[in-house]
Design a protein around this motif. Structure first.
Motif, PDB file in Angstrom:
ATOM      1  N   UNK A  54       0.817  -1.212   0.000  1.00 56.21           N
ATOM      2  CA  UNK A  54       0.000   0.000   0.000  1.00 56.21           C
ATOM      3  C   UNK A  54       0.850   1.261   0.000  1.00 56.21           C
ATOM      4  N   UNK A  55       1.951   1.243   0.733  1.00 50.44           N
ATOM      5  CA  UNK A  55       2.812   2.431   0.764  1.00 50.44           C
ATOM      6  C   UNK A  55       3.299   2.800  -0.633  1.00 50.44           C
ATOM      7  N   UNK A 103       1.539  -1.070   9.452  1.00 54.44           N
ATOM      8  CA  UNK A 103       2.019   0.076   8.671  1.00 54.44           C
ATOM      9  C   UNK A 103       1.606  -0.152   7.227  1.00 54.44           C
ATOM     10  N   UNK A 104       1.565   0.906   6.436  1.00 52.72           N
ATOM     11  CA  UNK A 104       1.122   0.746   5.041  1.00 52.72           C
ATOM     12  C   UNK A 104       2.054  -0.164   4.264  1.00 52.72           C
ATOM     13  N   UNK A 116      -4.644  -6.726   2.019  1.00 56.98           N
ATOM     14  CA  UNK A 116      -4.341  -7.886   2.861  1.00 56.98           C
ATOM     15  C   UNK A 116      -3.270  -7.477   3.874  1.00 56.98           C
ATOM     16  N   UNK A 117      -3.592  -7.573   5.141  1.00 59.49           N
ATOM     17  CA  UNK A 117      -2.606  -7.286   6.174  1.00 59.49           C
ATOM     18  C   UNK A 117      -1.606  -8.433   6.211  1.00 59.49           C
ATOM     19  N   UNK A 118      -0.336  -8.095   6.195  1.00 51.11           N
ATOM     20  CA  UNK A 118       0.714  -9.115   6.114  1.00 51.11           C
ATOM     21  C   UNK A 118       1.848  -8.782   7.069  1.00 51.11           C
ATOM     22  N   UNK A 119       2.975  -9.464   6.874  1.00 44.50           N
ATOM     23  CA  UNK A 119       4.197  -9.311   7.653  1.00 44.50           C
ATOM     24  C   UNK A 119       3.926  -9.508   9.139  1.00 44.50           C
ATOM     25  N   UNK A 167      -1.352   4.677  10.098  1.00 40.43           N
ATOM     26  CA  UNK A 167      -1.689   4.164   8.766  1.00 40.43           C
ATOM     27  C   UNK A 167      -2.735   5.064   8.100  1.00 40.43           C
ATOM     28  N   UNK A 168      -3.731   5.501   8.859  1.00 46.16           N
ATOM     29  CA  UNK A 168      -4.708   6.459   8.320  1.00 46.16           C
ATOM     30  C   UNK A 168      -3.993   7.691   7.791  1.00 46.16           C
TER      31      UNK A 168
END
Length: 249
Positions: A54-55, A103-104, A116-119, A167-168
């Protein structure tokens, strides 16, 4: 590749086992583990993410590549990103896990721009307790950490909420670096003085208010992810000419 240590292998396999317990539309799914003898760290096999993280996507929208089709991220898409991440985090907390590195850069995007949230390298099972304290020397994401995490290395569900506020801010600033004028050592004094990140330009007032709530010095005053999901759902419906959030979950 360098041969990895037993500790590295153990940590990665612990992450893999944990991921097999998680099943949600906005949590990264583990497809398998690839292990080759004497070839270094095993690899986690996960679905292909066409738009990477996303970043990077947000920064690309800020400065589109002239050689490719330019794209932008409008307010509706930002709300959808925020909503999907909140849904994933609400699920994670309901499963008694802390992320601790939200985080993004750790949110991935497929070809449909689904998040998808990862890491999960820092994720921690807190089923038997409500908090987790890191060991000295652990590398930590300073710019995304809550006050109490910076002070005492103490992580709770509400410290994940603080990170979500960052993140927002990343989403609505199109991937800027938090506290970019400060070094890591200057962040805690800055926050302890009551300062917070400035609201990005063109950020809806309701989002700005939500950020500030996420960054309350008192963890108990920060909203839950269930509350955040409800706020974003209402914002999309009432203030932004309806976004079909139900199609994103």
């Amino acid at each position: 590749a360098d041969v990895c240590s037993e500790d590295q292998i153990r940590k990665l396999m612990t992450e893999a086992v944990m991921m097999t317990d998680l099943s949600h539309p906005h949590i990264m799914k583990l497809l398998g583990v690839a292990i080759e003898p004497d070839m270094g760290l095993p690899m986690l096999i996960m679905p292909f993410m066409a738009h990477k993280d996303l970043q990077s996507y947000l920064r690309g929208a800020r400065m589109p590549d002239d050689e490719n089709q330019p794209y932008s991220v409008d307010q509706k898409q930002k709300i959808v990103f925020a909503f999907q991440i909140a849904r994933g985090m609400d699920y994670l907390h309901n499963q008694h896990y802390l992320h601790r590195d939200l985080a993004s850069r750790n949110c991935l995007l497929d070809h449909q721009l689904r998040v998808y949230i990862a890491d999960f390298g820092l994720i921690k099972d807190v089923y038997s307790q409500n908090h987790y304290q890191t060991e000295p020397g652990t590398k930590l994401p300073i710019r995304w950490m809550a006050l109490e995490a910076l002070c005492d290395r103490m992580f709770t569900k509400k410290s994940d909420v603080w990170s979500y506020g960052i993140v927002l801010w990343e989403i609505f600033s199109l991937g800027q670096i938090p506290y970019q004028t400060l070094d890591n050592e200057g962040i805690l004094p800055y926050l302890n003085s009551g300062n917070r990140l400035s609201v990005p330009e063109a950020c809806p007032p309701a989002i700005a208010e939500l950020m500030q709530q996420c960054w309350d010095a008192s963890p108990m005053k920060r909203p839950s992810f269930k509350r955040i999901v409800d706020v974003l759902d209402s914002l999309a419906t009432v203030e932004l000419s309806y976004v079909a959030l139900e199609d994103t979950v």
